[in-house]
Design a protein around this motif. Structure first.
Motif, PDB file in Angstrom:
ATOM      1  N   ILE A  53      -3.723  -5.010 -12.715  1.00  0.00           N
ATOM      2  CA  ILE A  53      -2.657  -5.252 -13.869  1.00  0.00           C
ATOM      3  C   ILE A  53      -2.213  -6.445 -13.932  1.00  0.00           C
ATOM      4  O   ILE A  53      -2.078  -7.356 -12.891  1.00  0.00           O
ATOM      5  CB  ILE A  53      -1.519  -4.107 -13.471  1.00  0.00           C
ATOM      6  CG1 ILE A  53      -1.859  -2.741 -13.463  1.00  0.00           C
ATOM      7  CG2 ILE A  53      -0.207  -4.273 -14.356  1.00  0.00           C
ATOM      8  CD1 ILE A  53      -0.614  -1.866 -12.477  1.00  0.00           C
TER       9      ILE A  53
ATOM     10  N   SER B  67       7.500  -4.602 -13.401  1.00  0.00           N
ATOM     11  CA  SER B  67       7.597  -3.381 -13.174  1.00  0.00           C
ATOM     12  C   SER B  67       8.187  -2.924 -11.699  1.00  0.00           C
ATOM     13  O   SER B  67       8.943  -2.113 -11.471  1.00  0.00           O
ATOM     14  CB  SER B  67       6.267  -2.712 -13.512  1.00  0.00           C
ATOM     15  OG  SER B  67       5.275  -2.998 -12.480  1.00  0.00           O
TER      16      SER B  67
ATOM     17  N   THR C 224       1.348   2.361 -13.525  1.00  0.00           N
ATOM     18  CA  THR C 224       2.224   1.359 -13.306  1.00  0.00           C
ATOM     19  C   THR C 224       3.132   1.552 -12.267  1.00  0.00           C
ATOM     20  O   THR C 224       3.172   2.767 -11.801  1.00  0.00           O
ATOM     21  CB  THR C 224       2.938   0.760 -14.387  1.00  0.00           C
ATOM     22  OG1 THR C 224       3.968   1.623 -14.875  1.00  0.00           O
ATOM     23  CG2 THR C 224       1.981   0.334 -15.571  1.00  0.00           C
TER      24      THR C 224
ATOM     25  N   GLY D  45       1.655   4.244 -18.161  1.00  0.00           N
ATOM     26  CA  GLY D  45       2.892   3.656 -17.701  1.00  0.00           C
ATOM     27  C   GLY D  45       4.188   4.521 -18.252  1.00  0.00           C
ATOM     28  O   GLY D  45       4.047   5.671 -18.696  1.00  0.00           O
TER      29      GLY D  45
END
Length: 306
Positions: free
Chosen positions: A115, A123, A71, A26
Motif C-alpha cells: 500500500i 489509515s 486497508t 478499503g
C-alpha cells in the motif's frame, strides 16, 4: 462513494440473486457494498431516509454479508455504519444499522502489502483516532475501553515497523480491527465530526491529523481527561500524553517523510472553516463529546492542523 455509483451494482445483484455478498477492499468499498446490499434486499426503500439512523428494514432476507478489508484504518468490518457522499459532493451521510455488522470478517494481512505510504499512514492514524476518541467518549463500554491500549500499541508498532521497512501488516490490521470495535461501541468525537463534514479531505487524513489538536483541547478543558490520557500514555510506555503525540507526529511521521499537516494532502479554503465548524457542532456525534466543543474550538483545530 455516491449513491449513483453504488446503484450501478444493484442491477447485477438482482440478476444474480446471491446468497452471500462479499466486500473486498478499503473502507469506502465495504461501505458501498453495505448500501448496495441494503437496497438489493429492500428495493422499495425510500432512499431519502438513508441518513436517518436505524431506519433501514432488517437485512438478511436474501443474503448474508462478508467483509474482507484491504486497508488498516476504517474498521468498516466491525462497524454498524456506512458513509456515503451526497451527489453534489458537499456532504457525507452516515447510514446506520447494526445489521451492517458482517456475518464473517476475514482479516488477511497479505492483502495489505505494497500500500502506498500516502494511503497507508493516514489509515493507521485513523485507527488511532478511533481508539483515542472512543477512549474518552461519553458512551463507555468496559470491553471496548479495555481494547484501547491494545489497539494503540498495535498501530504504533505498525508505524515504527513501516519506518524501518519491516513487516507491519499483521500489527496494522489488528490495530485497525480492535480500534474499529472501540469506535462502533464507544462512538468517536470531534475529529470525526469535522471529518464527516469536510468531504474534500480523505477520511484518514482528516481524523488522523485532527486528533492531536482534539486531545490538546480535551486536556485543556478538563483535568480529569488529561489525567485519563496520561494514564493511557503511561500504560503503553510513555511518560504523558504530550510525549505520545510528539513521538508519533514529530518523530515517526517525519521519519516516514510525512509532514503532519493536512495541507500536504489536500488544499482547503480557510474561508470555509466557519461553515465546517458549524456543521461539526451539529453532527450527531456531538452528543458524545466528553466536553462541549464550540465553533472557536473547532476552527482552532482546523487552523492548527492545516
Amino acid at each position: 462513494p455516491k449513491l449513483s455509483q453504488i446503484k450501478e451494482n444493484i442491477s447485477e445483484l438482482l440478476e444474480f440473486n446471491p446468497d452471500w455478498i462479499v466486500a473486498i477492499g478499503g473502507g469506502s468499498v465495504i461501505d458501498g457494498v453495505k448500501i448496495a446490499w441494503s437496497l438489493y434486499e429492500n428495493p422499495n426503500f425510500d432512499e431519502s431516509r438513508l441518513g436517518i439512523a436505524f431506519s433501514l428494514p432488517k437485512l438478511r432476507k436474501k443474503a448474508n454479508f462478508v467483509a474482507i478489508p484491504t486497508t488498516a484504518g476504517t474498521g468498516s468490518e466491525t462497524s454498524s455504519s456506512a458513509i456515503i457522499t451526497s451527489e453534489n459532493g458537499n456532504e457525507k451521510i452516515p447510514v446506520v444499522t447494526h445489521d451492517f455488522l458482517p456475518d464473517l470478517a476475514i482479516l488477511d494481512s497479505n492483502l495489505l502489502s505494497n500500500i502506498p505510504h500516502n494511503i497507508l499512514i493516514p489509515s493507521v492514524l485513523d485507527a488511532l483516532s478511533h481508539a483515542l476518541e472512543g477512549y474518552v467518549s461519553k458512551m463507555q463500554n468496559i470491553i471496548a475501553s479495555n481494547l484501547v491500549s491494545l489497539a494503540s500499541k498495535n498501530s504504533i508498532k505498525a508505524l515504527i515497523k513501516i519506518s524501518q521497512n519491516e513487516d507491519y501488516e499483521d500489527l496494522a490490521l489488528m490495530g485497525a480491527y480492535f480500534a474499529g470495535i472501540i469506535q462502533n461501541i464507544n462512538v468517536v468525537g470531534p475529529a470525526h465530526a469535522l471529518a464527516h463534514n469536510i468531504p474534500k479531505i480523505s477520511h484518514g487524513v482528516a481524523t488522523g491529523f485532527f486528533l492531536p489538536e482534539v486531545i490538546k483541547i480535551h486536556c485543556k478543558k478538563n483535568s480529569k481527561l488529561k489525567e485519563k490520557y496520561d494514564n493511557f500514555a503511561k500504560d503503553i510506555g510513555f511518560s504523558c500524553i504530550e510525549e505520545f503525540i510528539d513521538k508519533i507526529y514529530n518523530k515517526i511521521l517525519p521519519d516516514l517523510g510525512i509532514k503532519n499537516k493536512i495541507s500536504e494532502f489536500t488544499k482547503l479554503d480557510n474561508n470555509d472553516f466557519l461553515s465546517f465548524a458549524k456543521a461539526a457542532r451539529n453532527d450527531n456525534l456531538s452528543r458524545f463529546f466528553p466536553e462541549e466543543f464550540f465553533e472557536d474550538d473547532l476552527i482552532n483545530i482546523l487552523n492548527r492542523s492545516y
